[in-house]
Design a protein around this motif. Structure first.
Motif, mmCIF file in Angstrom:
data_model
loop_
_atom_site.group_PDB
_atom_site.id
_atom_site.type_symbol
_atom_site.label_atom_id
_atom_site.label_comp_id
_atom_site.label_asym_id
_atom_site.label_seq_id
_atom_site.Cartn_x
_atom_site.Cartn_y
_atom_site.Cartn_z
ATOM 1 N N HIS A 49 0.822 -1.207 0.000
ATOM 2 C CA HIS A 49 0.000 0.000 0.000
ATOM 3 C C HIS A 49 0.861 1.264 0.000
ATOM 4 N N GLU A 54 -9.690 5.796 3.023
ATOM 5 C CA GLU A 54 -8.276 5.393 3.094
ATOM 6 C C GLU A 54 -7.843 5.282 4.547
ATOM 7 N N GLU A 100 -6.469 1.809 6.525
ATOM 8 C CA GLU A 100 -5.029 1.690 6.702
ATOM 9 C C GLU A 100 -4.487 2.232 8.024
#
Length: 396
Positions: A224, A320, A324
C-alpha cells in the motif's frame, strides 16, 4: 493612500488602477463569494464597463507558506468597491506577518472554521484584495477577472508556477512584477546521525512543523505505501537535469477539483503523498497537533490547517484512513507548498510530478477555463522537457 501617479508602472495592472469607473448611471453585475463552510459570505457589485478585472498570481514565500500552495491568486478591487457581507456577520481570523508595521498592512483574513483564505485590505493602496477561489457560482455568467499578472516570480527560485505558464493565460503573456522584499525562508535539510536526509514541512508561523524522509525500503516494500512512491526515472541520471539524481522520491500532483479549488485560495492545490507513519515527529490519527485544526470537507474528506496563520496542511481520504490507519500504512496528502526544499518551491529533489494528468481538470475548467487550460498544457510541456514524458501515474 497611493495615487496612481505615484505608483511604479508595473504595479498599476496588479491593482487595477488602469480601470476607470464611469459615472452613474451604469450597468452593474453582482458576484457572490463564499468560503467552503459558508461562514464567510459576501457580494461584490462591479460596473460591467470595467470588467474583466486583472487578477494576479503571487508566489512570495508568505503567500506560499500561509496557504500550502505554490502561490495565491487574487483580484484587487477598485478603491470605491468593497465586500458587501451577506450573512449578517464578519467572522474571520486574522494573521499579521511579523515586521509588517502598524496598521492593516501584512494582515491576511481566513475563515476560522474551514481555513479558506478570504483576502486582505491593503491600507497603503486603500483597496480590498480578494481570493478568486471564493467565487464558484458558474451560473453567474462570465468571470469578473482574467489572470494577467504574476508577482514575486523569483521567490520560488525554480520558476515555481511560472514554469507551467510559459505562454501566459488565455494566450496573453503575463505582466511580471516583483519588489526587493520577501520573507527569507529557512530551507536547510536535516541530516540524521545515520546520514539520512529529512525535509522540513512548516507553515508560515511555525505552529505546524514536521519532517519527511525519502521513501525507505520498508515503504517501497509495502504494497500500500509503495503506491505513493514515484517510479524511477531515467532522466534523473542525466547530469544536466537538475537535482535528485538516483534518489527515491514521492509522488506529487496538482488538483483543480472543486474541493481543492475552494480550499486552496489559489485555484488549484499541489499535494505530495506521504505515509503518515514516516512523518517525524509522529502525527496522530486525528491529525491535530501543534496548531493544526481539522475540518470535515465532506463525508469522505478531512483537511487540516493551521488555526493561527491559515496554512493548509493535510487532506485525508477517510475511507483510506479507516482501511489503513490501524496498520500504520495510511497515506496523507501533504500540502506541497509547505515543503522547505533548498532547490526550490517545486521540491524536485524530493518529488516527481504527475505532469501529464493533473487531478480535477474538467471540474476546474468550470470555474476558470482559461487558467486551468493554460496550467494543464504548461505542465504537460514541462513534463516532456523535464522527464522526457508527461507522466500519468496513479495516486492513492
Amino acid at each position: 493612500m497611493a495615487n496612481t501617479s505615484d505608483l511604479p508602472a508595473v504595479v498599476i495592472p496588479f491593482y487595477n488602477r488602469d480601470k476607470v469607473i464611469p459615472p452613474e448611471p451604469q450597468e452593474k453585475q453582482t458576484f457572490h463569494a463564499r468560503c467552503h463552510c459558508g461562514n464567510v459570505e459576501f457580494d461584490l457589485t462591479i460596473p460591467t464597463a470595467i470588467l474583466p478585472l486583472n487578477a494576479y498570481i503571487c508566489s512570495c514565500s508568505s503567500c506560499r507558506y500561509t496557504r500550502g500552495a505554490l502561490c495565491s491568486l487574487h483580484v484587487a478591487l477598485p478603491q470605491t468597491i468593497s465586500p458587501e457581507w451577506t450573512n449578517g456577520r464578519i467572522n474571520v481570523s486574522v494573521h499579521k506577518s511579523p515586521g509588517s508595521g502598524a496598521g492593516g498592512h501584512g494582515q491576511r483574513l481566513f475563515c476560522p472554521t474551514c481555513g479558506v483564505r478570504v483576502g486582505l485590505f491593503e491600507p497603503r493602496m486603500a483597496q480590498w484584495v480578494v481570493s478568486t477561489s471564493l467565487f464558484r457560482d458558474t451560473t453567474a455568467g462570465p468571470l469578473f477577472w482574467s489572470v494577467t499578472c504574476f508577482g514575486f516570480y523569483k521567490s520560488p527560485r525554480d520558476g515555481g508556477l511560472l514554469s507551467w505558464l510559459p505562454d501566459g493565460v488565455g494566450g496573453k503573456p503575463l505582466h511580471l512584477g516583483t519588489v526587493p522584499y520577501d520573507f527569507p525562508p529557512d530551507e536547510a535539510l536535516s541530516i540524521r546521525p545515520d546520514g539520512t536526509e529529512w525535509l522540513c514541512v512548516a507553515c508560515f508561523c511555525g505552529g505546524v512543523a514536521f519532517e519527511i524522509p525519502r521513501p525507505a525500503e520498508a515503504v517501497r516494500g509495502d504494497p500500500h505505501m509503495a503506491r505513493c512512491v514515484a517510479p524511477p526515472l531515467e532522466k534523473d541520471n542525466d547530469e544536466d537535469k537538475g537535482e535528485g539524481k538516483g534518489k527515491w522520491k514521492w509522488k506529487a500532483y496538482m488538483d483543480f477539483g472543486g474541493d481543492s479549488w475552494a480550499l486552496s485560495g489559489a485555484q488549484g492545490m499541489p499535494w505530495v503523498q506521504v505515509p503518515r507513519a514516516v512523518l517525524s515527529p509522529a502525527v496522530p490519527t486525528t491529525l491535530e497537533f501543534g496548531t493544526v485544526k481539522t475540518y470535515k470537507v465532506s463525508s469522505t474528506l478531512t483537511t487540516g490547517f493551521c488555526e493561527y496563520c491559515g496554512a493548509r496542511v493535510f487532506l485525508r481520504d477517510e475511507e483510506e484512513g479507516k482501511k489503513e490507519a490501524d496498520k500504520g500504512t495510511e497515506v496523507l496528502n501533504v500540502a506541497l507548498g509547505l515543503l522547505r526544499a533548498p532547490e526550490g518551491a517545486k521540491a524536485e529533489d524530493w518529488v516527481v510530478w504527475r505532469a501529464g494528468r493533473p487531478e480535477g481538470v474538467e471540474e476546474g475548467k468550470r470555474f476558470d477555463g482559461e487558467f486551468v487550460d493554460a496550467m494543464a498544457e504548461g505542465m504537460r510541456r514541462w513534463g516532456l522537457d523535464r522527464y522526457g514524458e508527461a507522466l500519468e501515474f496513479d495516486i492513492v
